[in-house]
Design a protein around this motif. Structure first.
Motif, PDB file in Angstrom:
ATOM      1  N   GLY A 214       0.862  -1.153  -0.043  1.00 31.81           N
ATOM      2  CA  GLY A 214       0.086   0.102   0.033  1.00 31.81           C
ATOM      3  C   GLY A 214       0.657   1.033   0.084  1.00 31.81           C
ATOM      4  O   GLY A 214       1.841   1.281   0.643  1.00 31.81           O
ATOM      5  N   ALA A 215       0.327   2.254  -0.619  1.00 32.42           N
ATOM      6  CA  ALA A 215       1.297   3.511  -0.764  1.00 32.42           C
ATOM      7  C   ALA A 215       1.137   4.263   0.578  1.00 32.42           C
ATOM      8  O   ALA A 215       0.142   4.333   1.345  1.00 32.42           O
ATOM      9  CB  ALA A 215       0.352   4.380  -1.868  1.00 32.42           C
ATOM     10  N   MET A 216       2.373   5.030   0.803  1.00 34.30           N
ATOM     11  CA  MET A 216       2.493   5.434   2.125  1.00 34.30           C
ATOM     12  C   MET A 216       2.840   6.923   1.832  1.00 34.30           C
ATOM     13  O   MET A 216       2.186   7.850   2.529  1.00 34.30           O
ATOM     14  CB  MET A 216       3.597   4.876   2.922  1.00 34.30           C
ATOM     15  N   ALA A 217       4.068   6.992   1.093  1.00 40.10           N
ATOM     16  CA  ALA A 217       4.267   8.652   0.581  1.00 40.10           C
ATOM     17  C   ALA A 217       4.960   8.536  -0.569  1.00 40.10           C
ATOM     18  O   ALA A 217       5.600   7.696  -0.942  1.00 40.10           O
ATOM     19  CB  ALA A 217       5.101   9.075   1.915  1.00 40.10           C
ATOM     20  N   LYS A 218       4.873   9.925  -1.371  1.00 38.27           N
ATOM     21  CA  LYS A 218       5.523  10.311  -2.444  1.00 38.27           C
ATOM     22  C   LYS A 218       6.205  11.447  -2.476  1.00 38.27           C
ATOM     23  O   LYS A 218       5.846  12.438  -1.748  1.00 38.27           O
ATOM     24  CB  LYS A 218       4.672  10.253  -3.659  1.00 38.27           C
ATOM     25  N   ILE A 219       7.812  11.383  -2.646  1.00 36.99           N
ATOM     26  CA  ILE A 219       8.663  12.335  -2.540  1.00 36.99           C
ATOM     27  C   ILE A 219       9.116  12.821  -3.826  1.00 36.99           C
ATOM     28  O   ILE A 219       9.637  11.896  -4.364  1.00 36.99           O
ATOM     29  CB  ILE A 219       9.913  12.078  -1.530  1.00 36.99           C
ATOM     30  N   THR A 220       8.863  14.201  -4.174  1.00 32.97           N
ATOM     31  CA  THR A 220       9.533  14.580  -5.402  1.00 32.97           C
ATOM     32  C   THR A 220      10.635  15.621  -5.107  1.00 32.97           C
ATOM     33  O   THR A 220      10.350  16.301  -4.217  1.00 32.97           O
ATOM     34  CB  THR A 220       8.551  15.181  -6.204  1.00 32.97           C
ATOM     35  N   ILE A 221      11.745  15.349  -5.654  1.00 35.74           N
ATOM     36  CA  ILE A 221      13.053  16.018  -5.305  1.00 35.74           C
ATOM     37  C   ILE A 221      13.393  16.699  -6.595  1.00 35.74           C
ATOM     38  O   ILE A 221      13.597  16.047  -7.505  1.00 35.74           O
ATOM     39  CB  ILE A 221      14.001  15.192  -4.650  1.00 35.74           C
ATOM     40  N   ASN A 222      13.982  17.987  -6.560  1.00 34.50           N
ATOM     41  CA  ASN A 222      14.454  18.571  -7.692  1.00 34.50           C
ATOM     42  C   ASN A 222      15.076  19.865  -7.213  1.00 34.50           C
ATOM     43  O   ASN A 222      15.371  19.920  -5.896  1.00 34.50           O
ATOM     44  CB  ASN A 222      13.369  19.180  -8.738  1.00 34.50           C
ATOM     45  N   ALA A 223      15.771  20.478  -8.219  1.00 35.04           N
ATOM     46  CA  ALA A 223      16.780  21.745  -7.916  1.00 35.04           C
ATOM     47  C   ALA A 223      15.966  22.735  -6.866  1.00 35.04           C
ATOM     48  O   ALA A 223      16.825  23.475  -5.776  1.00 35.04           O
ATOM     49  CB  ALA A 223      17.512  22.295  -8.956  1.00 35.04           C
ATOM     50  N   SER A 224      14.972  22.934  -7.069  1.00 34.36           N
ATOM     51  CA  SER A 224      14.073  23.955  -6.287  1.00 34.36           C
ATOM     52  C   SER A 224      13.673  23.580  -4.952  1.00 34.36           C
ATOM     53  O   SER A 224      13.232  24.307  -3.991  1.00 34.36           O
ATOM     54  CB  SER A 224      12.933  24.345  -6.924  1.00 34.36           C
ATOM     55  N   GLY A 225      13.676  22.399  -4.660  1.00 30.45           N
ATOM     56  CA  GLY A 225      13.362  21.775  -3.290  1.00 30.45           C
ATOM     57  C   GLY A 225      12.737  20.305  -3.197  1.00 30.45           C
ATOM     58  O   GLY A 225      12.997  19.639  -4.299  1.00 30.45           O
ATOM     59  N   ALA A 226      11.873  20.027  -2.518  1.00 33.90           N
ATOM     60  CA  ALA A 226      11.280  18.688  -2.235  1.00 33.90           C
ATOM     61  C   ALA A 226       9.783  18.767  -1.666  1.00 33.90           C
ATOM     62  O   ALA A 226       9.343  19.712  -1.111  1.00 33.90           O
ATOM     63  CB  ALA A 226      12.142  17.845  -1.054  1.00 33.90           C
ATOM     64  N   LYS A 227       8.845  17.813  -2.268  1.00 34.12           N
ATOM     65  CA  LYS A 227       7.795  17.925  -1.839  1.00 34.12           C
ATOM     66  C   LYS A 227       7.108  16.500  -1.376  1.00 34.12           C
ATOM     67  O   LYS A 227       7.450  15.309  -2.244  1.00 34.12           O
ATOM     68  CB  LYS A 227       6.771  18.251  -2.876  1.00 34.12           C
ATOM     69  N   LEU A 228       6.740  16.276  -0.264  1.00 36.39           N
ATOM     70  CA  LEU A 228       6.187  15.012   0.407  1.00 36.39           C
ATOM     71  C   LEU A 228       4.423  14.893   0.273  1.00 36.39           C
ATOM     72  O   LEU A 228       3.864  15.621   0.667  1.00 36.39           O
ATOM     73  CB  LEU A 228       6.737  14.624   1.563  1.00 36.39           C
TER      74      LEU A 228
ATOM     75  N   ASP B  60       1.577  12.662   1.363  1.00 39.25           N
ATOM     76  CA  ASP B  60       0.876  11.713   2.182  1.00 39.25           C
ATOM     77  C   ASP B  60      -0.662  11.714   1.983  1.00 39.25           C
ATOM     78  O   ASP B  60      -1.117  12.635   2.905  1.00 39.25           O
ATOM     79  CB  ASP B  60       1.473  11.766   3.732  1.00 39.25           C
ATOM     80  N   GLY B  61      -1.361  10.948   1.202  1.00 40.98           N
ATOM     81  CA  GLY B  61      -2.938  10.985   1.087  1.00 40.98           C
ATOM     82  C   GLY B  61      -3.124  12.501   0.461  1.00 40.98           C
ATOM     83  O   GLY B  61      -2.523  13.197  -0.345  1.00 40.98           O
ATOM     84  N   ASP B  62      -3.847  13.189   1.597  1.00 45.75           N
ATOM     85  CA  ASP B  62      -4.386  14.680   0.950  1.00 45.75           C
ATOM     86  C   ASP B  62      -3.516  15.726   1.819  1.00 45.75           C
ATOM     87  O   ASP B  62      -3.497  16.723   1.336  1.00 45.75           O
ATOM     88  CB  ASP B  62      -5.885  14.829   1.441  1.00 45.75           C
ATOM     89  N   LYS B  63      -2.377  15.030   2.377  1.00 43.91           N
ATOM     90  CA  LYS B  63      -1.555  15.994   3.173  1.00 43.91           C
ATOM     91  C   LYS B  63      -0.019  16.212   2.275  1.00 43.91           C
ATOM     92  O   LYS B  63       0.401  15.253   1.697  1.00 43.91           O
ATOM     93  CB  LYS B  63      -0.919  15.735   4.441  1.00 43.91           C
ATOM     94  N   ILE B  64       0.255  17.474   2.069  1.00 45.77           N
ATOM     95  CA  ILE B  64       1.423  17.903   1.342  1.00 45.77           C
ATOM     96  C   ILE B  64       2.274  18.756   2.074  1.00 45.77           C
ATOM     97  O   ILE B  64       1.987  19.792   2.662  1.00 45.77           O
ATOM     98  CB  ILE B  64       1.049  18.568  -0.105  1.00 45.77           C
ATOM     99  N   PHE B  65       3.524  18.346   2.210  1.00 45.66           N
ATOM    100  CA  PHE B  65       4.585  19.105   3.071  1.00 45.66           C
ATOM    101  C   PHE B  65       5.828  19.382   2.101  1.00 45.66           C
ATOM    102  O   PHE B  65       6.286  18.496   1.173  1.00 45.66           O
ATOM    103  CB  PHE B  65       5.194  17.985   4.122  1.00 45.66           C
TER     104      PHE B  65
ATOM    105  N   LEU C 248      11.947  14.938   5.265  1.00 48.83           N
ATOM    106  CA  LEU C 248      11.793  13.283   5.489  1.00 48.83           C
ATOM    107  C   LEU C 248      11.962  13.396   7.035  1.00 48.83           C
ATOM    108  O   LEU C 248      11.292  12.650   7.741  1.00 48.83           O
ATOM    109  CB  LEU C 248      12.907  12.508   4.740  1.00 48.83           C
ATOM    110  N   GLN C 249      12.974  14.252   7.581  1.00 56.14           N
ATOM    111  CA  GLN C 249      13.180  14.160   9.110  1.00 56.14           C
ATOM    112  C   GLN C 249      12.116  14.886   9.892  1.00 56.14           C
ATOM    113  O   GLN C 249      11.680  14.398  10.986  1.00 56.14           O
ATOM    114  CB  GLN C 249      14.473  14.900   9.350  1.00 56.14           C
ATOM    115  N   SER C 250      11.591  15.785   9.369  1.00 57.78           N
ATOM    116  CA  SER C 250      10.444  16.529   9.987  1.00 57.78           C
ATOM    117  C   SER C 250       9.310  15.826   9.832  1.00 57.78           C
ATOM    118  O   SER C 250       8.523  15.511  10.697  1.00 57.78           O
ATOM    119  CB  SER C 250      10.012  17.849   9.023  1.00 57.78           C
ATOM    120  N   TYR C 251       9.115  14.831   8.772  1.00 65.17           N
ATOM    121  CA  TYR C 251       8.013  13.756   8.789  1.00 65.17           C
ATOM    122  C   TYR C 251       7.949  12.706   9.587  1.00 65.17           C
ATOM    123  O   TYR C 251       7.211  12.295  10.082  1.00 65.17           O
ATOM    124  CB  TYR C 251       7.633  13.433   7.169  1.00 65.17           C
ATOM    125  N   THR C 252       9.226  12.025   9.612  1.00 64.89           N
ATOM    126  CA  THR C 252       9.264  10.786  10.445  1.00 64.89           C
ATOM    127  C   THR C 252      10.070  11.044  11.820  1.00 64.89           C
ATOM    128  O   THR C 252      10.006  10.079  12.356  1.00 64.89           O
ATOM    129  CB  THR C 252      10.290   9.884   9.465  1.00 64.89           C
TER     130      THR C 252
END
Length: 452
Positions: free
Chosen positions: A340-354, A356-361, A370-374
């Motif tokens: 089952g899907a837990m989280a999706k992290i997109t990383i590029n030169a401008s930053g990172a987006k996590l 988690d369902g409807d939540k976006i960090f 990732l440290q803030s999330y886990t």
């Protein structure tokens, strides 16, 4: 008021991440600068400069006059040197007394010593100081400025500043060495280069950086045997990646390819990201280690297990993941053991987006996100490089290679990584370990073998 009280209670219970996220959410929705400032203070107290910078940027966005001083420092602490230039220039322009300017500049110099990308930090320092440099009298500041000018390839500014230092203090060995080495490295004014470097060597005969420079000038003059003798002494006495790069090049030019490889291997264990070392090997032996930049897009599938062993706790977890890399973007999909899907992290030169369902960090740094999330320092930003057996750019690293020049061990960002490869040179297994405030973190990753 309830949210503030709840955040402070969370903080007292050791739940700094919750308190930080709540303050940031309130600051954004209410456009309240002091709330962003409080989030920044929580992040600083928690030794999370990346999160502190995100909060400081929000504070500056809301109240531009209040956050400039801390913003400059946080940009530098977070290795975002180019972004530190404008706020630093603004700070200096507001000071009228030269002594006050020098005091502020000297408060930044220790941050340069901690730079992960020396070139980027010195170029930023050069750009910051271009306006006030004519007024500056502090020799240490002038010397650092000259190094930045050299990195920025403004050789006229570099030479003018170094000659200014030597005029003020004729026996300043670092200025003599820097000017002599610059001439030798560019293959110009070799006679003056040797004169400058011999004087510096007489002043400091045990300084191996100066001996390295003198050897390099001798190499440029064609005195290879003398250069090898001097570089061997320098590298044995002071094992540094740049000295190893020079020794390897002289050996290579002397047809000793095996000797060059041996020296370069040792240099890579000292600092695999040293620019001189990387540029030298790429120029002389471009196929020595194939680069992952030639293999985009890429895809990895695997399973992972995380174990955290501390004094009071033993925990962790497991799951599966897919990591895709294309151009400058990494996408990491994390799944639970059942798929089952837990989280999706997109990383590029401008930053990172996590997600988690409807939540976006979001955050500038993937590891901080990732440290803030886990609540744990887990790897993300360097993963696609590491899975290719390479060090990520922008941070010191050590690499040990096997007989086929594949990475056997990499140490970077606090992680010690050991690799197992297939006969097809695909990664089969990766073990990572890192000490943290939570205890020893161990991650084991097993990869699916892909068809060619």
């Amino acid at each position: 008021m309830f949210q503030i009280l709840a955040s402070e209670i969370s903080l007292q219970r050791g739940e700094a991440s919750t308190a930080y996220q709540t303050y940031m959410s309130m600051a954004r929705s209410l456009r309240d600068g002091p709330l962003a400032q409080r989030a920044m203070e929580i992040a600083i107290a928690g030794n999370s400069p990346e999160l502190a910078l995100d909060a400081a940027k929000l504070w500056d966005e809301i109240n531009p006059k209040d956050a400039k001083e801390i913003l400059t420092t946080l940009f530098m602490l977070n290795q975002r040197w180019a972004e530190s230039v404008k706020p630093a220039q603004l700070q200096l322009s507001q000071l009228k007394i030269i002594a006050a300017k020098e005091k502020l500049i000297n408060s930044w110099r220790p941050l340069l010593a901690r730079a992960q990308d020396e070139e980027a930090s010195l170029i930023a320092f050069f750009n910051i100081l271009q306006a006030p440099i004519a007024q500056i009298n502090d020799i240490d500041i002038l010397y650092t400025y000259s190094l930045g000018a050299e990195k920025a390839k403004n050789y006229d500014a570099m030479e003018k500043t170094l000659r200014r230092i030597i005029q003020k203090k004729p026996d300043e060995k670092n200025a003599l060495n820097a000017l002599g080495y610059s001439f030798a490295d560019r293959g110009i004014k070799l006679g003056e280069a040797v004169t400058l470097l011999k004087k510096a060597h007489q002043l400091a005969p045990n300084d191996m950086y100066i001996l390295d420079s003198l050897a390099w000038a001798n190499f440029r003059l064609g005195n290879k045997n003398l250069a090898i003798e001097q570089l061997n002494k320098a590298f044995e006495t002071k094992p540094e990646a740049e000295i190893g790069a020079h020794l390897g090049e002289v050996l290579w030019s002397n047809q000793d390819r095996q000797g060059a490889d041996t020296v370069w291997r040792k240099a890579e264990t000292l600092d695999a990201n040293n620019k001189t070392l990387k540029d030298t090997m790429a120029r002389l032996w471009p196929d020595r280690v194939p680069s992952s930049s030639k293999k985009s897009p890429q895809l990895w599938d695997g399973r992972f297990a995380v174990k955290v062993s501390g004094k009071d706790s033993k925990n962790g977890g497991s799951g599966a993941f897919t990591l895709s890399h294309e151009a400058q973007t990494d996408i990491l999909d994390i799944r639970n053991p059942m798929g089952g899907a837990m989280a999706k992290i997109t990383i590029n030169a401008s930053g990172a987006k996590l997600e988690d369902g409807d939540k976006i960090f979001e955050a500038h740094d993937a590891d901080a996100l990732l440290q803030s999330y886990t609540g744990l320092p887990l790897p993300a930003r360097g993963l696609s490089k590491w899975l290719n057996g390479e060090a990520r750019v922008g941070a010191p690293a050590s690499i040990e290679r096997d007989e086929r020049l594949r990475a056997q061990k990499i140490i970077q960002d606090g992680w010690t990584m050991t690799f197992l490869w297939t006969e097809k040179n695909q990664i089969k297994k990766l073990d990572l370990a890192r000490k943290s405030t939570a205890g020893l973190i161990e991650i084991k990753i097993i990869f699916e073998e892909l068809d060619d």
